[in-house]
Design an enzyme around this catalytic site. Structure first.
Site, PDB file in Angstrom:
ATOM      1  N   ASN A 111       7.061 -74.962 -49.710  1.00  0.00           N
ATOM      2  CA  ASN A 111       7.987 -75.935 -49.138  1.00  0.00           C
ATOM      3  C   ASN A 111       8.563 -76.806 -50.247  1.00  0.00           C
ATOM      4  O   ASN A 111       8.194 -76.655 -51.417  1.00  0.00           O
ATOM      5  CB  ASN A 111       7.271 -76.821 -48.108  1.00  0.00           C
ATOM      6  CG  ASN A 111       7.024 -76.119 -46.782  1.00  0.00           C
ATOM      7  OD1 ASN A 111       7.771 -75.233 -46.382  1.00  0.00           O
ATOM      8  ND2 ASN A 111       5.967 -76.514 -46.090  1.00  0.00           N
TER       9      ASN A 111
ATOM     10  N   TYR B 207       1.475 -64.657 -41.263  1.00  0.00           N
ATOM     11  CA  TYR B 207       2.820 -64.311 -41.730  1.00  0.00           C
ATOM     12  C   TYR B 207       3.099 -62.822 -41.591  1.00  0.00           C
ATOM     13  O   TYR B 207       4.134 -62.420 -41.047  1.00  0.00           O
ATOM     14  CB  TYR B 207       3.013 -64.782 -43.175  1.00  0.00           C
ATOM     15  CG  TYR B 207       3.411 -66.237 -43.251  1.00  0.00           C
ATOM     16  CD1 TYR B 207       4.635 -66.625 -43.751  1.00  0.00           C
ATOM     17  CD2 TYR B 207       2.557 -67.244 -42.793  1.00  0.00           C
ATOM     18  CE1 TYR B 207       5.013 -67.960 -43.816  1.00  0.00           C
ATOM     19  CE2 TYR B 207       2.914 -68.573 -42.843  1.00  0.00           C
ATOM     20  CZ  TYR B 207       4.143 -68.927 -43.358  1.00  0.00           C
ATOM     21  OH  TYR B 207       4.508 -70.250 -43.394  1.00  0.00           O
TER      22      TYR B 207
ATOM     23  N   HIS C 136      10.825 -71.988 -39.239  1.00  0.00           N
ATOM     24  CA  HIS C 136      11.748 -71.659 -40.344  1.00  0.00           C
ATOM     25  C   HIS C 136      12.879 -70.732 -39.884  1.00  0.00           C
ATOM     26  O   HIS C 136      13.315 -69.852 -40.628  1.00  0.00           O
ATOM     27  CB  HIS C 136      10.983 -71.026 -41.514  1.00  0.00           C
ATOM     28  CG  HIS C 136       9.983 -71.939 -42.146  1.00  0.00           C
ATOM     29  ND1 HIS C 136      10.322 -72.879 -43.098  1.00  0.00           N
ATOM     30  CD2 HIS C 136       8.645 -72.070 -41.949  1.00  0.00           C
ATOM     31  CE1 HIS C 136       9.234 -73.546 -43.468  1.00  0.00           C
ATOM     32  NE2 HIS C 136       8.208 -73.079 -42.785  1.00  0.00           N
TER      33      HIS C 136
END
Length: 483
Positions: free
Chosen positions: A127, A337, A54
């Site tokens: 997404n 993350y 990303h």
């Protein structure tokens, strides 16, 4: 004389920003020119590590407004009453491309929303598709390696891509979506968004439900055909970024309606497939969409680096009333993350203005690189303590739920990788199927090993015989007799 004086990073006025200090007009540069040294040294450090996925993205500020009472399902404060508004920041992105890559490529789009609630930040990190390629985080590094550049050639490697997909049949549903018209959105404004995973909502009485998030674009879904997308990629690789910025700048604020699907907790034990499997969708006939609110994007970032590049999102950024599920992919993301942000931005990334909670952050974390607030001041720095430090609130614990089983490396117990991919294929019009097959054939032609193509064709055939036959014909390959 201007009052807007140029200064060094330590605030001293700069006398000359055009000429280095030298020994005469032709002599060597002097190391005592501290302004020159500081300027060059800072320039060398202007980039932070690129996101491993990303990397290419665009962002905007906006707000979320509750339009339907959902308090019987969740006690989350930002969803507590109709009409309530919560500020937010969103980041859209491609998955595989680098920072300078083109926007109009065939790739899923990241759809990450940060809500600045009175109980802390809440992130939905999804997404533009409701499913994903894999369902266990242990496969994620390998999957992303196939999407990135080959370490020998530094080129994209279609053989690696299709080798992985053909050996991971759970990817078929997402592959079908990716290769369809939806694989290249016309703009970031003209696509839906999804939380993809299953989450748990808990109300004030402690009663829970499983939920899935759906953001439906009010602009309508629009996609680009392959030729138009390729042309735009060559002429304006930042097309999506530019479109979003210009729309907001011109007052054409994009908006999405947020819906949830709600599943009673007990249904998870009897539903026809594992509801925590992120490669599958829940039927809207079984669990219809329930409106929650409306998201509007109405303000562009003032500084791309400070806001879009340094923004950090994690599905583990939760608030009371919202918990996670046993989804194995989600469970891995809870660690990955936050850990990626600590590496890329720093241990104190959540204190940056774009990531900082709007309510008071009150804990015993201290120090670390780039700690730029008061670091807790002189308050007590350990717990338990006798000095009135912050206390936990038991009423805000994550909701308990029963678990059972033997600790082991266990796969999902549901192996139907084909039904939903086949259903999606059969829902398409003839023109949509034709374009789907053409996209797949063109993507698979460069694959070096025929066995990889045959293996993937077999998966298409199991989803729908026509699907497999048309891809096989396009590639000039036979269908296995035992398929």
């Amino acid at each position: 004389m201007s009052s807007n004086k140029l200064t060094t990073s330590w605030g001293a006025p700069v006398g000359d920003n055009q000429n280095s200090m030298t020994a005469g007009s032709r002599g060597p540069t002097l190391i005592q020119d501290v302004h020159l040294l500081e300027k060059l040294a800072h320039f060398n450090r202007e980039r932070v590590p690129e996101r491993v996925v990303h990397a290419k993205g665009a962002g905007a500020h906006g707000y979320f407004e509750v339009t339907n009472d959902v308090t019987k399902y969740t006690k989350a404060a930002f969803l507590s009453e109709v009409g309530k508004r919560t500020p937010l920041f969103i980041r859209f992105s491609t998955v595989a491309g680098e920072l300078g890559s083109a926007d109009t490529v065939r790739d899923p789009r990241g759809f990450a929303v940060k809500f600045y609630t009175e109980e802390g930040n809440y992130d939905i990190v999804g997404n533009n598709t409701p499913v994903f390629f894999i369902r266990d985080a242990i496969k994620f590094p390998d999957f992303i390696h196939t999407q990135k550049r080959d370490p020998k050639t530094h080129l994209k490697n279609p053989t690696a891509v299709w080798d992985f997909w053909s050996l991971s049949p759970e990817s078929l549903h997402q592959v079908t979506i990716l290769m369809s018209d939806r694989g290249i959105p016309a703009t970031l404004r003209h696509m839906h968004g999804f939380g993809s995973h299953t989450f748990k909502w808990t109300n004030a009485e402690g009663e829970g439900v499983w939920i899935k998030y759906h953001f439906k674009t009010e602009q309508g879904v629009k996609n680009l055909d392959v030729n138009t997308a390729a042309k735009i990629a060559g002429e304006n690789p930042d097309y999506h970024t530019e479109d979003l910025f210009n729309a907001i700048e011109n007052g054409d604020y994009p908006a999405w309606k947020l819906y949830v699907q709600i599943m009673p907790l007990e249904d998870a034990n009897t539903y026809r497939f594992d509801p925590f499997d992120v490669t599958k969708v829940w039927s809207q006939k079984d669990y219809p969409l329930i409106e929650v609110g409306r998201m509007v994007l109405d303000r562009n970032p003032e500084n791309y680096f400070a806001e879009v590049e340094q923004a950090t999102f994690s599905p583990g950024t939760l608030v009371p009333g919202i918990d996670v599920s046993p989804d194995k992919m989600l469970q891995g993301r809870l660690f990955a993350y936050h850990d990626a942000h600590r590496y890329r931005v720093g241990a104190n990334h959540q204190a940056l203005p774009i990531n900082r909670a709007r309510n008071k952050v009150n804990n015993y974390q201290r120090d670390g690189q780039m700690r730029f607030d008061d670091n807790g001041g002189g308050s007590v720095y350990y717990e338990p303590n006798s000095f009135g430090g912050p206390k936990e609130s038991p009423e805000d614990k994550q909701a308990a739920y029963p678990v059972q089983g033997i600790a082991d490396s266990v796969s999902y117990d549901h192996y139907d990788h084909y039904t939903q991919a086949g259903d999606l294929y059969r829902l398409m019009s003839e023109d949509e199927r034709t374009r789907l097959v053409e996209n797949i054939v063109n993507a698979m032609k460069p694959v070096e090993k025929e066995e990889i193509k045959l293996r993937q064709i077999e998966h298409f055939y199991k989803a729908d015989p026509e699907y497999g036959k048309r891809v096989a014909e396009g590639l000039g390959l036979p269908i296995k007799k035992d398929s």
